[in-house]
Design an enzyme around this catalytic site. Structure first.
Site, PDB file in Angstrom:
ATOM      1  N   LYS A  84       0.859  -1.182   0.000  1.00  0.00           N
ATOM      2  CA  LYS A  84       0.000   0.000   0.000  1.00  0.00           C
ATOM      3  C   LYS A  84       0.898   1.234   0.000  1.00  0.00           C
ATOM      4  CE  LYS A  84      -4.546   0.663   2.049  1.00  0.00           C
ATOM      5  NZ  LYS A  84      -5.285   0.645   3.302  1.00  0.00           N
TER       6      LYS A  84
HETATM    7  O1  G3P Z   1      -8.181   1.196   4.389  1.00  0.00           O
HETATM    8  C1  G3P Z   1      -8.237   2.479   4.850  1.00  0.00           C
HETATM    9  C2  G3P Z   1      -9.583   3.128   4.874  1.00  0.00           C
HETATM   10  O2  G3P Z   1     -10.591   2.226   4.689  1.00  0.00           O
HETATM   11  C3  G3P Z   1      -9.743   4.062   6.048  1.00  0.00           C
HETATM   12  O3  G3P Z   1     -11.029   4.147   6.546  1.00  0.00           O
HETATM   13  O4  G3P Z   1     -12.670   4.803   8.264  1.00  0.00           O
HETATM   14  O5  G3P Z   1     -10.248   5.425   8.563  1.00  0.00           O
HETATM   15  O6  G3P Z   1     -11.637   6.556   6.842  1.00  0.00           O
HETATM   16  P1  G3P Z   1     -11.420   5.296   7.611  1.00  0.00           P
END
Ligand code: G3P
Length: 214
Positions: A84
């Site tokens: 990533k």
């Molecule tokens: O994989 C990373 C992404 O899904 C982050 O999600 O909820 O931290 O915005 P969030």
């Protein structure tokens, strides 16, 4: 649309793996930080043993050379590891090199179609638009996902779109309607997806009727 789990929590991954519906996992530094004291490499290896599919592990260097060095190391942890990489000039440069070396990449922190076009041009295997975080600032996250899917189709670009930053079950449905190849979903949302009051009530009635038969 394939279902990935968006977590670094091994217990959640074990539970979800038993359902047989999860075909990959995405992690990030914030998700790793929630697993206090967990070793990054050991965690990724364990996830790879639980789910036989793409497992994203994020680099933390900010410069191209540092990202490439981390990525080459992480790619050796398991054949299913996907690197990533943030969508920055340094990240695009690293992606170009890694792609030429046959190392799979997931370009993260994507918030626009332009960023997604650059990710594809650099040879990214996956791109992750963060739809929840766009919604958080009053933008239409799912519209960005749909636009990326549409422009990729225009040019036959092979980069796969992972709808990320999913916050609730309707995001999953919207991602599927937008044509995302994959949605990466928190464990809580995965459990919400399977629940329906009519399923529970129906099953309760079947069980009661079964128990009452002569
Ligand atoms: O994989 C990373 C992404 O899904 C982050 O999600 O909820 O931290 O915005 P969030």
């Amino acid at each position: 649309m394939r279902i990935f789990l968006d977590t670094a929590n091994l217990e959640e991954i074990r539970q979800a793996a038993a359902w047989g519906v999860v075909s990959g996992v995405t992690t990030n530094p914030s998700l790793m930080a929630k697993e206090k004291g967990a070793d990054f490499q050991e965690t990724i290896r364990e996830i790879c043993s639980l789910i036989d599919g793409p497992i994203s592990a994020e680099v933390t260097a900010l410069d191209t050379e540092g990202m490439i060095a981390q990525a080459r190391d992480q790619a050796k942890w398991h054949r299913n590891v996907v690197i990533k990489v943030p969508i920055t000039p340094a990240g695009l440069g690293a992606t170009k090199v890694l792609s030429a070396e046959g190392i799979s990449t997931n370009l993260t922190l994507c918030f626009s179609t332009n960023q997604a076009l650059l990710a594809a041009a650099a040879g990214a295997t996956y791109v992750s638009p963060f739809l929840g975080r766009l919604d958080d600032i009053g933008h239409d996250g799912i519209a960005v996902v749909a636009e990326i899917v549409s422009v990729y189709k225009n040019y036959g670009l092979r980069t796969q779109v992972i709808a990320a930053s999913i916050r609730h079950p309707l995001h999953v449905v919207a991602a599927a309607k937008a044509g995302a190849h994959i949605a990466t979903i928190p464990y809580k949302v995965l459990t919400q997806m399977v629940e329906h009051p009519l399923t529970k009530n129906g099953l309760d009635r079947f069980m009661a009727d079964w128990a009452s038969r002569k």
